[in-house]
Design a protein around this motif. Structure first.
Motif, PDB file in Angstrom:
ATOM      1  N   SER A 103       0.812  -1.214   0.000  1.00 29.09           N
ATOM      2  CA  SER A 103       0.000   0.000   0.000  1.00 29.09           C
ATOM      3  C   SER A 103       0.849   1.270   0.000  1.00 29.09           C
ATOM      4  N   ALA A 104       1.999   1.201  -0.642  1.00 31.25           N
ATOM      5  CA  ALA A 104       2.862   2.381  -0.786  1.00 31.25           C
ATOM      6  C   ALA A 104       3.389   2.468  -2.207  1.00 31.25           C
ATOM      7  N   SER A 105       4.241   1.527  -2.623  1.00 31.87           N
ATOM      8  CA  SER A 105       4.813   1.570  -3.961  1.00 31.87           C
ATOM      9  C   SER A 105       5.641   0.318  -4.207  1.00 31.87           C
ATOM     10  N   ASP A 106       5.953   0.073  -5.456  1.00 26.39           N
ATOM     11  CA  ASP A 106       6.963  -0.907  -5.860  1.00 26.39           C
ATOM     12  C   ASP A 106       8.153  -0.126  -6.408  1.00 26.39           C
ATOM     13  N   THR A 107       9.340  -0.440  -5.903  1.00 21.15           N
ATOM     14  CA  THR A 107      10.550   0.233  -6.359  1.00 21.15           C
ATOM     15  C   THR A 107      11.497  -0.796  -6.957  1.00 21.15           C
ATOM     16  N   VAL A 108      11.776  -0.656  -8.247  1.00 24.52           N
ATOM     17  CA  VAL A 108      12.656  -1.567  -8.970  1.00 24.52           C
ATOM     18  C   VAL A 108      13.874  -0.774  -9.422  1.00 24.52           C
ATOM     19  N   GLY A 109      15.077  -1.308  -9.151  1.00 23.08           N
ATOM     20  CA  GLY A 109      16.259  -0.541  -9.505  1.00 23.08           C
ATOM     21  C   GLY A 109      17.492  -1.380  -9.714  1.00 23.08           C
ATOM     22  N   ILE A 110      18.562  -0.711 -10.136  1.00 24.59           N
ATOM     23  CA  ILE A 110      19.850  -1.345 -10.369  1.00 24.59           C
ATOM     24  C   ILE A 110      20.947  -0.360  -9.991  1.00 24.59           C
ATOM     25  N   SER A 111      22.019  -0.877  -9.411  1.00 21.39           N
ATOM     26  CA  SER A 111      23.155  -0.027  -9.057  1.00 21.39           C
ATOM     27  C   SER A 111      24.454  -0.696  -9.474  1.00 21.39           C
ATOM     28  N   LEU A 112      25.436   0.142  -9.784  1.00 17.78           N
ATOM     29  CA  LEU A 112      26.794  -0.293 -10.103  1.00 17.78           C
ATOM     30  C   LEU A 112      27.716   0.368  -9.096  1.00 17.78           C
ATOM     31  N   THR A 113      28.512  -0.424  -8.387  1.00 10.40           N
ATOM     32  CA  THR A 113      29.417   0.112  -7.379  1.00 10.40           C
ATOM     33  C   THR A 113      30.781  -0.556  -7.510  1.00 10.40           C
ATOM     34  N   GLY A 114      31.794   0.070  -6.942  1.00  7.79           N
ATOM     35  CA  GLY A 114      33.119  -0.522  -6.968  1.00  7.79           C
ATOM     36  C   GLY A 114      34.184   0.448  -6.506  1.00  7.79           C
ATOM     37  N   ASN A 115      35.422  -0.027  -6.517  1.00  8.55           N
ATOM     38  CA  ASN A 115      36.580   0.772  -6.158  1.00  8.55           C
ATOM     39  C   ASN A 115      37.582   0.721  -7.304  1.00  8.55           C
ATOM     40  N   VAL A 116      37.955   1.874  -7.800  1.00 12.74           N
ATOM     41  CA  VAL A 116      38.865   1.963  -8.945  1.00 12.74           C
ATOM     42  C   VAL A 116      40.192   2.558  -8.484  1.00 12.74           C
ATOM     43  N   PRO A 117      41.309   1.807  -8.566  1.00  5.61           N
ATOM     44  CA  PRO A 117      42.612   2.376  -8.216  1.00  5.61           C
ATOM     45  C   PRO A 117      43.145   3.251  -9.346  1.00  5.61           C
ATOM     46  N   VAL A 118      43.504   4.484  -9.005  1.00  3.47           N
ATOM     47  CA  VAL A 118      44.049   5.408  -9.991  1.00  3.47           C
ATOM     48  C   VAL A 118      45.293   6.053  -9.385  1.00  3.47           C
ATOM     49  N   SER A 119      46.465   5.642  -9.841  1.00  3.04           N
ATOM     50  CA  SER A 119      47.726   6.171  -9.330  1.00  3.04           C
ATOM     51  C   SER A 119      47.757   6.024  -7.808  1.00  3.04           C
ATOM     52  N   VAL A 120      47.874   7.130  -7.052  1.00  2.00           N
ATOM     53  CA  VAL A 120      47.964   7.057  -5.595  1.00  2.00           C
ATOM     54  C   VAL A 120      46.588   7.083  -4.936  1.00  2.00           C
ATOM     55  N   ALA A 121      45.542   7.142  -5.719  1.00  2.00           N
ATOM     56  CA  ALA A 121      44.191   7.266  -5.168  1.00  2.00           C
ATOM     57  C   ALA A 121      43.384   5.992  -5.381  1.00  2.00           C
ATOM     58  N   LYS A 122      42.392   5.813  -4.529  1.00  2.00           N
ATOM     59  CA  LYS A 122      41.367   4.794  -4.729  1.00  2.00           C
ATOM     60  C   LYS A 122      40.031   5.512  -4.770  1.00  2.00           C
ATOM     61  N   ILE A 123      39.273   5.292  -5.830  1.00  4.05           N
ATOM     62  CA  ILE A 123      38.010   5.991  -6.017  1.00  4.05           C
ATOM     63  C   ILE A 123      36.847   5.011  -5.845  1.00  4.05           C
ATOM     64  N   ALA A 124      36.014   5.256  -4.861  1.00  5.59           N
ATOM     65  CA  ALA A 124      34.794   4.485  -4.659  1.00  5.59           C
ATOM     66  C   ALA A 124      33.655   5.207  -5.369  1.00  5.59           C
ATOM     67  N   TYR A 125      32.886   4.477  -6.162  1.00  3.95           N
ATOM     68  CA  TYR A 125      31.821   5.119  -6.927  1.00  3.95           C
ATOM     69  C   TYR A 125      30.514   4.366  -6.785  1.00  3.95           C
ATOM     70  N   ARG A 126      29.429   5.062  -7.120  1.00  6.38           N
ATOM     71  CA  ARG A 126      28.087   4.461  -7.151  1.00  6.38           C
ATOM     72  C   ARG A 126      27.287   5.126  -8.258  1.00  6.38           C
ATOM     73  N   ALA A 127      26.686   4.299  -9.106  1.00  3.00           N
ATOM     74  CA  ALA A 127      25.770   4.782 -10.141  1.00  3.00           C
ATOM     75  C   ALA A 127      24.493   3.961 -10.018  1.00  3.00           C
ATOM     76  N   GLU A 128      23.346   4.642  -9.873  1.00  5.77           N
ATOM     77  CA  GLU A 128      22.119   3.924  -9.539  1.00  5.77           C
ATOM     78  C   GLU A 128      20.908   4.575 -10.198  1.00  5.77           C
ATOM     79  N   TYR A 129      19.973   3.720 -10.595  1.00  3.92           N
ATOM     80  CA  TYR A 129      18.689   4.192 -11.111  1.00  3.92           C
ATOM     81  C   TYR A 129      17.587   3.302 -10.547  1.00  3.92           C
ATOM     82  N   ALA A 130      16.468   3.915 -10.170  1.00  2.00           N
ATOM     83  CA  ALA A 130      15.310   3.158  -9.698  1.00  2.00           C
ATOM     84  C   ALA A 130      14.033   3.810 -10.212  1.00  2.00           C
ATOM     85  N   SER A 131      13.048   2.973 -10.448  1.00  2.00           N
ATOM     86  CA  SER A 131      11.728   3.426 -10.895  1.00  2.00           C
ATOM     87  C   SER A 131      10.695   3.012  -9.852  1.00  2.00           C
TER      88      SER A 131
END
Length: 412
Positions: A218-246
């Motif tokens: 009695s509220a909603s249905d939420t369907v979604g997908i996300s992409l996450t991970g850690n990318v090493p770049v030189s001296v840095a580590k980058i954590a990212y998130r990309a997500e979409y839901a309907s």
């Protein structure tokens, strides 16, 4: 603490009686391998609202939890867990708790005095499959949609049956049927008839794919997908998130007070945080879509999530998403190191997705955080935190708000 809680006494009594006395010579035991856990979390929270007729909130509260987990009946894989939690105000209540304490002349801090069993469930493990039934904490992904709201002094618990399986390498599947929800206040447990489905596959450290379907009755249905991970770049580590839901109409329509509930909204989230030898730098964009009168749309909302972690710690958007939606652009800068702890500054700029009465400025916010382990005391952490919300021009978001927290947290 003002009083000895029923929950704590019950947990300790049951554990002490069973572990000491319920073993038979032939090897049968009702409870075995009991493990105790506990937490004491005192906190001061101050809330000031610009030009308010109400007094500032000054909330001195303490959360105390004690629990036990043990194997049951000598059956391999069968166990049970019980946690009792109490929240008490120290020195009286000088804040409105959002429910029934009558202190309406003060600003709100949603930490009412209460005592309850925060967890009480049976668990069975078979290989890499785990089944739980009863009252329990459920935290999925980043807790945006399903979470325990652990920031508040009383956590959110679910009365549910949950099965999780990781038999296939890198694949985790979780399914749950939820029939009740005990929120952060002392209101009665809310009945529901919801289904939660979540699956994730870790391709590598740089990519994990998660898909979900949250059918909230009695509220909603939420369907979604996300992409996450850690990318090493030189001296840095980058954590990212990309997500979409309907978010669409509720497929489970079990609340007689809310029939034929409609929903039509979208959610987008893009964020990245780089760690460069302890220096933290990040940026994010999160959109919860909104609507205009008569367009057939709704505002995106996640009623079972840990919402305090998103869209600013002042909680201006906690109760509901603005009718016109919410676009949150954020930037983070901080530093973390062993011994130093973590210091962080977050800036948010808020706008509507769709203009409301011709206006779109929902304000801005600065959030500050410092947290570290207290030296010499295992399990003790300290935290100082503040939120400064600067008003926009949209009705309901046109006054400044300041919140400050000081907290200790001891776990054993």
């Amino acid at each position: 603490m003002k009083k000895i809680t029923l929950s704590a006494v019950a947990v300790l009594s049951l554990a002490g009686t069973f572990t000491a006395g319920l073993s038979a010579d032939e090897g049968f035991s009702l409870l075995s391998n009991a493990k105790f856990n506990g937490e004491v979390r005192p906190r001061y929270e101050n809330v000031e609202v610009e030009n308010s007729a109400k007094n500032d909130a000054n909330a001195f509260t303490v959360r105390a939890t004690i629990g036990v987990e043990a194997n049951l009946l000598g059956i391999d894989g069968l166990s049970g867990k019980v946690d009792g939690t109490t929240v008490q105000a120290i020195g009286g209540q000088h804040y409105f708790d959002g429910t029934y304490n009558g202190m309406t002349g003060y600003e709100t801090v949603v930490d009412p005095e209460q005592t309850r069993f925060s967890q009480a469930y049976l668990q069975y493990k078979l290989g890499k499959t785990v089944a739980k039934a009863g009252r329990q904490v459920i935290n999925l992904d980043n807790q945006r949609f399903i979470g325990s709201v652990d920031w508040r002094q009383m956590m959110q618990s679910f009365d549910a049956a949950v099965i999780s399986d990781s038999t296939i390498d890198n694949l985790t599947l979780t399914g749950a049927y939820v029939w009740g929800r005990a929120g952060v206040t002392n209101a009665p447990t809310a009945n529901t008839d919801s289904i939660i489905l979540n699956g994730s596959y870790k391709v590598s450290d740089m990519l994990k794919v998660t898909a979900y379907d949250y059918m909230i009755s009695s509220a909603s249905d939420t369907v979604g997908i996300s992409l996450t991970g850690n990318v090493p770049v030189s001296v840095a580590k980058i954590a990212y998130r990309a997500e979409y839901a309907s978010q669409g109409d509720a497929s489970r329509d079990t609340d007689d007070a809310h029939k034929d509930v409609k929903a039509d909204a979208d959610y987008y989230n893009l964020d990245a945080l780089a760690n460069i030898n302890g220096i933290l730098a990040g940026a994010g964009y999160e959109l919860l879509s909104g609507h205009t009168t008569g367009d057939g749309k709704t505002a995106f909302y996640a009623p079972l999530g840990t919402l305090h972690a998103f869209n600013g710690w002042a909680d201006k958007f906690l109760a509901s998403t603005p009718t016109g939606g919410l676009a949150d652009m954020s930037a983070t800068l901080g530093y973390t190191a062993a011994g130093f702890g973590k210091a962080m500054v977050v800036y948010h700029d808020f706008e509507t997705d769709v203009a409301m009465s011709g206006k779109s400025d929902l304000g801005s916010e600065w959030d500050l955080l410092y947290t570290n382990a207290v030296p010499g005391v295992k399990g003790l952490n300290g935290l100082a935190k503040a939120a400064f919300f600067k008003a926009g021009d949209v009705a309901g978001y046109s006054v400044d708000v300041r919140k400050i927290w000081l907290q200790l947290d001891y776990k054993f």
